[in-house]
Each structure stands twice: as structure tokens, then as C-alpha cells.
Design an enzyme around this catalytic site. Sequence first.
Site, PDB file in Angstrom:
ATOM      1  N   THR A  98       0.834  -1.204   0.000  1.00 47.48           N
ATOM      2  CA  THR A  98       0.000   0.000   0.000  1.00 47.48           C
ATOM      3  C   THR A  98       0.872   1.258   0.000  1.00 47.48           C
ATOM      4  OG1 THR A  98      -1.643  -1.213   1.255  1.00 47.48           O
ATOM      5  CG2 THR A  98      -1.853   1.188   1.252  1.00 47.48           C
ATOM      6  N   LYS A 110       6.083   2.025  12.630  1.00 45.66           N
ATOM      7  CA  LYS A 110       5.971   2.436  14.042  1.00 45.66           C
ATOM      8  C   LYS A 110       6.336   1.311  15.000  1.00 45.66           C
ATOM      9  CE  LYS A 110       1.693   1.363  12.411  1.00 45.66           C
ATOM     10  NZ  LYS A 110       0.912   1.733  11.263  1.00 45.66           N
ATOM     11  N   GLU A 138       8.310  10.314   9.575  1.00 44.43           N
ATOM     12  CA  GLU A 138       7.070  11.101   9.697  1.00 44.43           C
ATOM     13  C   GLU A 138       5.822  10.249   9.513  1.00 44.43           C
ATOM     14  OE1 GLU A 138       4.961  13.589  10.853  1.00 44.43           O
ATOM     15  OE2 GLU A 138       6.660  14.851  10.325  1.00 44.43           O
ATOM     16  N   VAL A 191       3.695   7.944  12.510  1.00 40.72           N
ATOM     17  CA  VAL A 191       2.721   8.408  13.508  1.00 40.72           C
ATOM     18  C   VAL A 191       1.668   9.262  12.820  1.00 40.72           C
ATOM     19  CG1 VAL A 191       2.373   9.689  15.650  1.00 40.72           C
ATOM     20  CG2 VAL A 191       4.505   8.424  15.295  1.00 40.72           C
ATOM     21  N   GLY A 226      -0.030   8.894  10.153  1.00 41.76           N
ATOM     22  CA  GLY A 226      -0.024   8.894   8.687  1.00 41.76           C
ATOM     23  C   GLY A 226       0.290  10.234   8.058  1.00 41.76           C
ATOM     24  N   ILE A 234      -0.592  13.228   8.804  1.00 39.70           N
ATOM     25  CA  ILE A 234      -0.479  14.436   9.643  1.00 39.70           C
ATOM     26  C   ILE A 234       1.003  14.682   9.955  1.00 39.70           C
ATOM     27  CG2 ILE A 234      -1.140  15.526  11.814  1.00 39.70           C
ATOM     28  CD1 ILE A 234      -3.513  13.622  11.999  1.00 39.70           C
ATOM     29  N   ASP A 243      -1.210  -0.724  18.223  1.00 43.45           N
ATOM     30  CA  ASP A 243      -0.760   0.214  17.189  1.00 43.45           C
ATOM     31  C   ASP A 243      -0.721   1.648  17.748  1.00 43.45           C
ATOM     32  OD1 ASP A 243      -0.432   0.933  14.173  1.00 43.45           O
ATOM     33  OD2 ASP A 243      -2.129   2.158  14.818  1.00 43.45           O
ATOM     34  N   LYS A 300       2.647   4.258  18.435  1.00 48.54           N
ATOM     35  CA  LYS A 300       2.738   5.658  18.004  1.00 48.54           C
ATOM     36  C   LYS A 300       2.921   6.586  19.203  1.00 48.54           C
ATOM     37  CE  LYS A 300      -0.225   4.553  14.061  1.00 48.54           C
ATOM     38  NZ  LYS A 300      -1.616   4.453  13.624  1.00 48.54           N
TER      39      LYS A 300
HETATM   40  P1  NAP Z   1       1.687  -3.949   2.891  1.00 48.53           P
HETATM   41  O1  NAP Z   1       0.677  -3.400   1.958  1.00 48.53           O
HETATM   42  O2  NAP Z   1       1.416  -5.246   3.551  1.00 48.53           O
HETATM   43  O3  NAP Z   1       3.059  -4.035   2.089  1.00 48.53           O
HETATM   44  C1  NAP Z   1       4.188  -4.691   2.609  1.00 48.53           C
HETATM   45  C2  NAP Z   1       5.203  -4.840   1.495  1.00 48.53           C
HETATM   46  O4  NAP Z   1       6.343  -5.466   2.047  1.00 48.53           O
HETATM   47  C3  NAP Z   1       4.721  -5.716   0.336  1.00 48.53           C
HETATM   48  O5  NAP Z   1       5.064  -5.126  -0.884  1.00 48.53           O
HETATM   49  C4  NAP Z   1       5.486  -7.023   0.525  1.00 48.53           C
HETATM   50  O6  NAP Z   1       5.813  -7.670  -0.694  1.00 48.53           O
HETATM   51  C5  NAP Z   1       6.759  -6.487   1.162  1.00 48.53           C
HETATM   52  N1  NAP Z   1       7.457  -7.520   1.891  1.00 48.53           N
HETATM   53  C6  NAP Z   1       6.988  -8.359   2.836  1.00 48.53           C
HETATM   54  N2  NAP Z   1       7.957  -9.182   3.248  1.00 48.53           N
HETATM   55  C7  NAP Z   1       9.052  -8.853   2.554  1.00 48.53           C
HETATM   56  C8  NAP Z   1      10.375  -9.353   2.513  1.00 48.53           C
HETATM   57  N3  NAP Z   1      10.753 -10.365   3.287  1.00 48.53           N
HETATM   58  N4  NAP Z   1      11.248  -8.777   1.656  1.00 48.53           N
HETATM   59  C9  NAP Z   1      10.872  -7.745   0.863  1.00 48.53           C
HETATM   60  N5  NAP Z   1       9.630  -7.243   0.847  1.00 48.53           N
HETATM   61  C10 NAP Z   1       8.741  -7.788   1.683  1.00 48.53           C
HETATM   62  O7  NAP Z   1       2.008  -2.906   4.062  1.00 48.53           O
HETATM   63  P2  NAP Z   1       1.755  -1.346   4.061  1.00 48.53           P
HETATM   64  O8  NAP Z   1       0.355  -1.096   4.498  1.00 48.53           O
HETATM   65  O9  NAP Z   1       2.258  -0.747   2.827  1.00 48.53           O
HETATM   66  O10 NAP Z   1       2.666  -0.910   5.313  1.00 48.53           O
HETATM   67  C11 NAP Z   1       4.050  -0.747   5.192  1.00 48.53           C
HETATM   68  C12 NAP Z   1       4.583  -0.043   6.437  1.00 48.53           C
HETATM   69  O11 NAP Z   1       3.943   1.222   6.566  1.00 48.53           O
HETATM   70  C13 NAP Z   1       4.289  -0.760   7.749  1.00 48.53           C
HETATM   71  O12 NAP Z   1       5.344  -0.549   8.650  1.00 48.53           O
HETATM   72  C14 NAP Z   1       3.036  -0.078   8.254  1.00 48.53           C
HETATM   73  O13 NAP Z   1       2.879  -0.149   9.642  1.00 48.53           O
HETATM   74  C15 NAP Z   1       3.330   1.336   7.835  1.00 48.53           C
HETATM   75  N6  NAP Z   1       2.153   2.192   7.707  1.00 48.53           N
HETATM   76  C16 NAP Z   1       1.137   1.810   6.884  1.00 48.53           C
HETATM   77  C17 NAP Z   1       0.054   2.650   6.750  1.00 48.53           C
HETATM   78  C18 NAP Z   1      -1.082   2.285   5.839  1.00 48.53           C
HETATM   79  O14 NAP Z   1      -2.033   3.056   5.737  1.00 48.53           O
HETATM   80  N7  NAP Z   1      -1.049   1.157   5.151  1.00 48.53           N
HETATM   81  C19 NAP Z   1      -0.007   3.873   7.447  1.00 48.53           C
HETATM   82  C20 NAP Z   1       1.074   4.241   8.256  1.00 48.53           C
HETATM   83  C21 NAP Z   1       2.153   3.392   8.368  1.00 48.53           C
HETATM   84  P3  NAP Z   1       4.698  -8.275  -1.690  1.00 48.53           P
HETATM   85  O15 NAP Z   1       3.896  -7.089  -2.141  1.00 48.53           O
HETATM   86  O16 NAP Z   1       5.455  -8.887  -2.790  1.00 48.53           O
HETATM   87  O17 NAP Z   1       3.903  -9.234  -0.871  1.00 48.53           O
HETATM   88  N1  HSE Z   2      -3.793   0.522  11.309  1.00 47.12           N
HETATM   89  C1  HSE Z   2      -3.601   1.933  11.474  1.00 47.12           C
HETATM   90  C2  HSE Z   2      -4.907   2.611  11.836  1.00 47.12           C
HETATM   91  C3  HSE Z   2      -3.072   2.585  10.223  1.00 47.12           C
HETATM   92  O1  HSE Z   2      -5.970   1.985  11.814  1.00 47.12           O
HETATM   93  O2  HSE Z   2      -4.858   3.798  12.157  1.00 47.12           O
HETATM   94  C4  HSE Z   2      -1.616   2.558  10.106  1.00 47.12           C
HETATM   95  O3  HSE Z   2      -0.999   3.370  11.066  1.00 47.12           O
END
Ligand code: NAP
Ligand code: HSE
Length: 443
Positions: free
Chosen positions: A25, A118, A142, A145, A147, A149, A214, A218
Site C-alpha cells: 500500500t 511504528k 514522519e 505516527v 499517517g 499528519i 498500534d 505511536k
Molecule cells: P503492505 O501493503 O502489507 O506491504 C508490505 C510490502 O512489504 C509488500 O510489498 C510485501 O511484498 C513487502 N514484503 C513483505 N515481506 C518482505 C520481505 N521479506 N522482503 C521484501 N519485501 C517484503 O504494508 P503497508 O500497508 O504498505 O505498510 C508498510 C509499512 O507502513 C508498515 O510498517 C506499516 O505499519 C506502515 N504504515 C502503513 C500505513 C497504511 O495506511 N497502510 C499507514 C502508516 C504506516 P509483496 O507485495 O510482494 O507481498
Molecule cells: N492501522 C492503522 C490505523 C493505520 O488503523 O490507524 C496505520 O498506522
Amino acid sequence: MAGSSGAARGVNAAPLKIAVAGLGTVGAGVVKLLAQHRDLIAKRCGRSIVVVAASARDRTKNRGTDLSAIEWFDDAATMAAKASVDVVVELIGGAEGVARNVCETAIASGRHVVTANKALLAHHGTALARAAEAKNVALAYEAAVAGGIPIIKALREGMAGNRLSRVYGILNGTCNYILTAMRKSGRSFEEILAEAQSLGYAEADPSFDVDGIDAAHKLAILASVAFGCEVNFGGVHVEGIRRVSPMDIRFAEELGYRIKLLGIAKLTESGLEQRVHPCMVPLAAPIASIDGVFNAVVADGDYVDTIMQEGRGAGQGPTASAVVADLVDIARQRWIPAFGVPATELARLPASPMDRHVGAYYIRLMVVDRPGVFADVAAALRDHDVSMEGILQRTRQPGEPVPVVLTTHETTEAAMAGTLKRIQGLGAVVEPPCMIRIEAFAP
Ligand code: NAP
Ligand code: HSE
């Protein structure tokens, strides 16, 4: 340690080369944003930001963006060590394993790190910041915590002239969405969670979100930035929202409150208090009106007074926006210690034990409506030196237990725990009392 000041536009025209580990994502969002706003960002930085390497698990997956010109690594840690880049952007997730390895390897090999992780920072933030400073590279987060903001920048830089006394907020969009939907529909936690999962708003395993973990990750990061202390995730008292019922949401509204899952960090005489739990907040408090998936963070500074920032705490666009803000800073050669003061100078503050917490409480009991029940409940309060602020009881259907709601004046958590233990032992109390802490934020 910090980047060289004022070395921004035009001084170094070479592109900032980055490697992206994780193309889910957030990772795909970052690649897309950088492509779509390439010229705008280059103008702002005085140089372009170019993705030259990437890694994810499945090379064949369609990421919705053109990766043909990017060097692919099957192993993200190898990329962190070997790719010819200035910055490694870690967007895999998880406190241990590959994400930690990628960040540690990147720093050890002299590359800046940008992450949205986080969990990793809550567990290893201080050590990573130390390592980054020893190598004079940035550790920027940034997006970790709230997202989209820009609260890390606001606290660490915008409020740098202030002594902060408290920071709190709605730090988990999933919980805020569920509580909002429960209030608006009158439906149960379980029903709303199931619906959120079917719509893709909540994870298949929702425990990190709904159990408060979670938000606690943060909060521990925010507290470190706000108070210049080591990140202490273990010192956070954590409760989630599984036990919040539609009945308590209704009573809260009747009493002039709204139930929110808050993360609150403040300095007290017994140390740093960090807690995540459902709270009753006055309807007139600005944070009470933050609904749905939105996040909000409030900070109290001695010169600025109170500030509040609200916005989207998750999702592809907002999170990519925060990641790219960090990249723009690095492209401008601006970075400062991750938590505002050099990591070796972060204070090791004692965690204030939760039983020292002082506050007001909401208690809802289900009791058999018979003579003497109120007297027994009142005696429990009296014997623990807890002063009642208000009480209400609803009429009963014959034979059914009735809800009794009490609110208290300020008391200690220890006194409240003793009171509840005694009340729970009363024969007329038919289920464990529901206790929700009241936070009397000034409107
Ligand atoms: P996600 O959609 O599950 O994506 C994770 C990515 O990591 C995927 O592309 C996956 O590959 C890759 N991956 C997993 N294992 C791996 C490995 N061993 N080697 C290389 N790549 C690997 O997660 P996300 O939502 O983008 O979140 C990513 C980070 O951002 C997390 O720390 C999350 O807490 C943080 N975050 C997310 C959001 C949000 O809204 N989603 C908001 C704030 C912070 P494949 O695609 O090939 O499976
Ligand atoms: N899972 C979190 C939330 C998003 O629901 O706010 C990533 O920080």
C-alpha cells in the site's frame, strides 16, 4: 548530528537516489507520488528524487506503476547494503526480521533511512537513532505516527522552543472508525468490526488495532519526541476497545461525553505517564468531534499553548505524502536527530505506574434492583475515599438487571481499582463493572 544546513537548492544538483523496500500500500504509493509530482518535487528540492532500486516478495505482482527502469532485488537486506543509493525507504513493516535488518544494514552502510514502521521504532527507535547518528545519516519516520499528519515535524521543529507538558491524540483510525460507527448505528463492536473487515477497512487480524497496540507504538514515539526521552514502549499502559458497548456510548452522550480511544503521554511527579485506553472526553473538546478514520494529535507547549492537528492517519496517499516529506528534507540536506535531541542525550525517564494515575471515572454496573444496593456501592466508594460526582439509574423491566452509572471526582487509579474489586464482589452486581476514565480536556 545533522545534515549540513542551508545546503539546499542548486548546491547539489545530483539526484537523490533511493531504494524502496516493500511495494505494498505505502511503497507503491511512494513510487506513484514521486513519479506524478517529479517536477514539483525537483523544483522544491533543487534536485530530483529518483527510485533506482526496489524489493518486495513477489517480483511479478502488478504494482500499478511502471518499475521497468528500477533495479530489482529479491533480498531487501542485500539491496540495503549494495544498491547504489543515498536513501533506503523501509516500507515492509514489523518490529523484527527483514524490516529491522534492512534499516540496520542501510544505516551501517552509510545510507539514510526513511520508514513508516511504528512497530520497529517503538521497539528499537533509540538504538536505531544512535546508530544513525554515529554514521551521520538520517533516520526519518514522519509516516509512522498519524499517517499524513505532519506531527513529528510539528512537535520536533515547529514547537522546538517550547517545553511540552502533554501530548495526546486519536492515533488509530480503525478504532475511531469502529467507535464512530457504533455511536451512529447503535450496533455492537463485533458487528461493526465484521463489517469493517468485509469492506477492507480493518485487517483480517485486527488485534494490533483494536487492542490498542498500534496506538501504543505511536504514542511511545510521540512521547520520545515531545519529552526528549528514550522510546519506552514497555512503559505504555494499553487497553483496547473490545469492551466498549453501545450502552456505554449512549450513557456517555447523555452525560455530555464521547468515547474515544486516546493515547496520552504526560510528565507527572512520578515519571512519564503513557497510556492508551478508551476515554470519555467532553463533547465540547475539539478532539470529541474527530470522527471516522481520522486521527488528531493535541500538544500542550508552555509558549504556544495548545495545538491540534487532524487529518488522515492512514491510507496510500496520506502515508506516501509523509514518506515523501522526509525524502524532500533529505534531498535538501536537512535532517536533525530523530527524536529532537542527540540519541545519546535522550533522558531515561521512569515510567509512572498506572496505579498513580489521577483522574475522574465513569463506572457502569448491572445490578439486581433491590433495597440496599446503592448503600453497598456507596460504602465501597466511601471506604476507598472516592467521591461520587453523579449517579443515574434507568427504570427496569421486571426481573431484568438494571444499569447504574456513577461518575466520580478525581481519585487515584489504585483507589478506583480497590473500589471496583469490592463492588464486583457484591451479590447484587451481576457482571464485571465497566470502567472508563474521564479526561476533562478544556474545550
Ligand atoms: P503492505 O501493503 O502489507 O506491504 C508490505 C510490502 O512489504 C509488500 O510489498 C510485501 O511484498 C513487502 N514484503 C513483505 N515481506 C518482505 C520481505 N521479506 N522482503 C521484501 N519485501 C517484503 O504494508 P503497508 O500497508 O504498505 O505498510 C508498510 C509499512 O507502513 C508498515 O510498517 C506499516 O505499519 C506502515 N504504515 C502503513 C500505513 C497504511 O495506511 N497502510 C499507514 C502508516 C504506516 P509483496 O507485495 O510482494 O507481498
Ligand atoms: N492501522 C492503522 C490505523 C493505520 O488503523 O490507524 C496505520 O498506522
